[in-house]
Design an enzyme around this catalytic site. Sequence first.
Site, PDB file in Angstrom:
ATOM      1  CB  SER A 135      -0.937   0.014   1.212  1.00 18.79           C
ATOM      2  OG  SER A 135      -0.202  -0.122   2.415  1.00 18.79           O
ATOM      3  CG  ASP A 141      -5.062   5.010   6.402  1.00 20.27           C
ATOM      4  OD1 ASP A 141      -3.901   4.916   6.823  1.00 20.27           O
ATOM      5  OD2 ASP A 141      -5.463   4.412   5.378  1.00 20.27           O
ATOM      6  CG  HIS A 198      -1.736   3.519   4.221  1.00 22.13           C
ATOM      7  ND1 HIS A 198      -3.036   3.153   4.488  1.00 22.13           N
ATOM      8  CD2 HIS A 198      -1.106   2.415   3.744  1.00 22.13           C
ATOM      9  CE1 HIS A 198      -3.199   1.867   4.182  1.00 22.13           C
ATOM     10  NE2 HIS A 198      -2.049   1.399   3.723  1.00 22.13           N
TER      11      HIS A 198
END
Length: 386
Positions: free
Chosen positions: A43, A351, A354
């Site tokens: 991610s 969040d 990240h």
Amino acid sequence: MEPHCLRLVIFVLAIVSVRLLQNPVVASTEECDFPAIFNFGDSNSDTGGLSAAFGQAGPPHGESYFHAPAGRYCDGRLVVDFIAESLGLPYLNAYLDAVGSKFTHGANFATAGSTIRPQNTTLHQSGFSPFSLNVQWYQFNDFHRRSQIFRHKERIFQELLPKPEYFSRALYTFDIGQNDLTAGYFLNMSTDEVRAYVPDVLAQFKDIIQYIYGQGGRSFWIHNTGPVGCLPYVLDRLKITAAQVDKAGCAAPFNEVAQYFNRRLKEAVVQLRKDLPLAAITYVDVYSAKYSLISRANKHGFKESLRACCGHGGKYNYNMHVGCGGKIKVHGKEVLVGKACEDPSAWINWDGVHYTQAANKWVFDQIVGGSFSDPPIPLKLACHRH
């Protein structure tokens, strides 16, 4: 010159010439002309892969730059986006995204939740992506072969797919490994057990680099893993004692495992340089850049270092059951509770998992010049062996 001296000089020059041919080291200041980027990762560099496979990462993701969800688990751009910008290339489309994608200047095989080593679980069981690094390699291998077939079939594909020579001239970027560490901890493994499987993880990583080299890849830009012990989702979910919290508020045991992983990764890179004589491999210490940012947040212009900008509840504004953009039912009606903070640019964490666009930009600005790299060369010289 005496005959015996001349013979000695000729002999020495011959030895040096052979050594140079065996190990052709180049120290050039000419900027590289990277026509494409092929990215592999999780991610930290996913520009839409997981969203394409399992549904779009919804709002408020993307709000700070794209003003709408853009496949990134971030309020805006990622480090890989800033890499593309700096090289004058368009943002990478995810390989898995069939709608509106253009791969002329590369493709992104990263997906959120990816690991190097396959996890053998579903996304819904574990939270980890089925698109592990070996799968990303299969996808790249297929893309390389089939893209060239289709370029010769119809003219339109010449505008959508990379030229054959781009594969050898491209920059191959990697940012993966963090999830391999947390996967063990989330299965209640001890730190010793997690450390024990790191060599196997990195053996699989080395295999992928060698496979891509076999396909003609020559320039590799490899990020090490960041300080996982500073991330809200780790601090919230894994138990630590007060004595295990460092001066920055991070969980020292998990950061120590990340540093162990990075030491072994660096050793793997050193070996790869020996095994792949034509490759230019740059090892980038993003761990040090990120830890510096988190531990000196105020100095670098950020007001929040460990709390999530977008989330709900708890010490770190993180709840694994109600994430960024999450809603709960109140009296039968859905109510948004996973709201974004007012100014994401003042926060490091987006969040709980990240980084914000502002933090990503800060990290990129530190690493682009080469001061966190081995060898210490800037991004634009990463095609040269040193």
